[in-house]
Design a protein around this motif. Structure first.
Motif, short mmCIF file in Angstrom:
data_model
loop_
_atom_site.label_atom_id
_atom_site.label_comp_id
_atom_site.label_asym_id
_atom_site.label_seq_id
_atom_site.Cartn_x
_atom_site.Cartn_y
_atom_site.Cartn_z
N GLN A 16 0.86 -1.24 -0.17
CA GLN A 16 -0.10 -0.07 0.08
C GLN A 16 0.85 1.26 0.14
O GLN A 16 0.66 2.32 -0.74
CB GLN A 16 -0.89 0.02 1.25
CG GLN A 16 -2.36 -0.58 0.97
CD GLN A 16 -2.99 -0.35 2.20
OE1 GLN A 16 -3.14 -1.22 3.30
NE2 GLN A 16 -3.76 0.41 2.16
N LYS A 17 1.82 1.17 0.87
CA LYS A 17 2.56 2.42 0.88
C LYS A 17 3.63 2.56 -0.19
O LYS A 17 3.67 3.75 -0.91
CB LYS A 17 3.72 2.11 2.01
CG LYS A 17 4.60 3.31 2.37
CD LYS A 17 5.31 3.22 3.76
CE LYS A 17 6.10 4.58 3.84
NZ LYS A 17 7.07 4.18 5.26
N ARG A 20 1.00 3.87 -2.98
CA ARG A 20 0.48 4.87 -2.43
C ARG A 20 -1.02 4.54 -2.57
O ARG A 20 -1.94 5.47 -3.16
CB ARG A 20 0.67 6.04 -3.30
CG ARG A 20 2.12 6.71 -3.02
CD ARG A 20 2.47 7.82 -3.54
NE ARG A 20 3.81 8.37 -3.27
CZ ARG A 20 4.84 8.36 -4.20
NH1 ARG A 20 4.66 7.77 -5.30
NH2 ARG A 20 6.11 8.62 -3.83
N ARG A 22 -4.66 3.92 -1.07
CA ARG A 22 -5.62 4.08 0.06
C ARG A 22 -6.13 2.99 0.70
O ARG A 22 -6.42 3.00 1.93
CB ARG A 22 -6.52 5.31 -0.18
CG ARG A 22 -6.27 6.48 -0.54
CD ARG A 22 -6.98 7.50 -0.96
NE ARG A 22 -6.53 8.91 -1.10
CZ ARG A 22 -7.32 9.78 -1.42
NH1 ARG A 22 -8.68 9.74 -1.04
NH2 ARG A 22 -6.98 10.95 -1.56
#
Length: 64
Positions: A16-17, A20, A22
């Motif tokens: 996810q990071k 990026r 949500r």
């Protein structure tokens, strides 16, 4: 389609990071699309030199 998966939480958070995203769903969809793009590219590369192409480069470079 709803599906229950047992995924390592830290792996999903890192994904996810990295992309990026949500949501976990968005991260997984992006990952699957990326995997498919990579597989398609590899399939195209495996055809390299196997398709007969009769192209006259000099003629194609002359634009009329």
């Amino acid at each position: 389609m709803r599906t229950t998966l047992n995924l390592p939480a830290d792996l999903v958070r890192k994904a996810q990071k990295a992309v990026r995203a949500r949501t976990k769903t968005a991260a997984i969809i992006l990952g699957l699309k990326s995997l498919l793009r990579q597989e398609n590219a590899e399939a195209l590369l495996s055809l390299r030199g196997k398709l007969p192409l009769h192209i006259d480069l000099n003629k194609s470079r002359q634009r009329a």
